[in-house]
Write an enzyme that holds these catalytic residues in place. Structure first.
Site, PDB file in Angstrom:
ATOM      1  N   LYS A  12       0.833  -1.196   0.000  1.00  0.00           N
ATOM      2  CA  LYS A  12       0.000   0.000   0.000  1.00  0.00           C
ATOM      3  C   LYS A  12       0.874   1.255   0.000  1.00  0.00           C
ATOM      4  CE  LYS A  12      -3.771   0.198   2.563  1.00  0.00           C
ATOM      5  NZ  LYS A  12      -4.713   0.431   3.690  1.00  0.00           N
ATOM      6  N   ASP A  65      -7.744   4.396   4.898  1.00  0.00           N
ATOM      7  CA  ASP A  65      -8.342   3.109   5.210  1.00  0.00           C
ATOM      8  C   ASP A  65      -9.174   2.747   4.004  1.00  0.00           C
ATOM      9  OD1 ASP A  65      -8.754   0.824   6.810  1.00  0.00           O
ATOM     10  OD2 ASP A  65     -10.699   1.578   7.450  1.00  0.00           O
ATOM     11  N   HIS A 177      -9.955   3.051  -6.242  1.00  0.00           N
ATOM     12  CA  HIS A 177     -10.500   3.835  -5.139  1.00  0.00           C
ATOM     13  C   HIS A 177      -9.419   4.693  -4.495  1.00  0.00           C
ATOM     14  CE1 HIS A 177      -8.766   0.111  -3.818  1.00  0.00           C
ATOM     15  NE2 HIS A 177      -8.971   0.338  -2.532  1.00  0.00           N
ATOM     16  N   ARG A 178      -8.237   4.114  -4.303  1.00  0.00           N
ATOM     17  CA  ARG A 178      -7.144   4.842  -3.676  1.00  0.00           C
ATOM     18  C   ARG A 178      -6.636   5.942  -4.603  1.00  0.00           C
ATOM     19  NH1 ARG A 178      -4.689   0.682  -2.301  1.00  0.00           N
ATOM     20  NH2 ARG A 178      -5.761   0.515  -0.312  1.00  0.00           N
TER      21      ARG A 178
END
Length: 190
Positions: A12, A65, A177-178
């Site tokens: 991530k 998150d 999404h990120r």
């Protein structure tokens, strides 16, 4: 701007850095304490990480998150995505549990979305919280070797027939999404 990323997930972290670095931000490798995700929403958990990271480092901190929300599972696994099968970060076990729960669900009822909330907290107390999402559906079996988490079983609506794990990093960053949440953050930061 010098930013700290509040994550211990190296995959991530690499993705966050890949998206934010070209925007001209200096990303530091300041080690941060792990934060327990006790929030009930993605936004609450992102804020917990960002507040803690900002306090520890004295620098603006970006926390995120994210997770997978499946319509036929009433939004599960949601904020519990990383620990859906019990052990935190066990991607194979999480995917296996998800596919087992969806084994009798037909293709037309496998709608899902990846959701990401990002929160940037500044030493002066200012906060920016934003959300990005990527609509799609859950495949019947994993495909692809890229990405992490549920990427091998998530079929984004904007890339028909391919899982997130089959997309190049550049395409994934645009659709994910990120990527969407961080693009919104980049606009606010500029």
């Amino acid at each position: 701007m010098k930013l700290v990323l509040a994550t211990h997930n190296q995959k991530k972290r690499a993705e966050l850095a890949r998206i934010l670095a070209p925007l001209g931000h200096d990303l530091t490798d300041t080690p941060l304490s792990d934060v327990e995700e006790t929030g009930l929403t993605f936004e609450e958990n992102a804020r917990l990480k960002a507040v803690s990271g900002c306090r520890e480092s004295g620098l603006p901190c970006v926390g995120d998150d994210s997770g997978l929300c499946v319509d036929s599972l009433s939004g599960a696994p949601g904020v519990y995505s990383a620990r859906f099968a019990g052990e935190h970060g066990n991607d194979r076990a999480n995917i296996a549990k998800l596919l087992d729960m969806l084994k009798d669900v037909p293709e037309e009822a496998r709608a899902a979305r990846f959701v990401c909330a990002v929160c940037c907290v500044f030493p002066d107390g200012q906060e920016i919280t934003l959300r990005g999402a990527c609509e799609g559906r859950i495949a019947f079996e994993p495909a692809g070797a890229g990405g992490f988490g549920y990427d091998p079983v998530f079929l984004p609506a904007e890339a028909p027939g391919l899982t997130m794990a089959q997309l190049s990093p550049e395409i994934k960053d645009k659709l994910s999404h990120r990527g969407r949440a961080l693009a919104l953050l980049a606009e606010k930061l500029s």
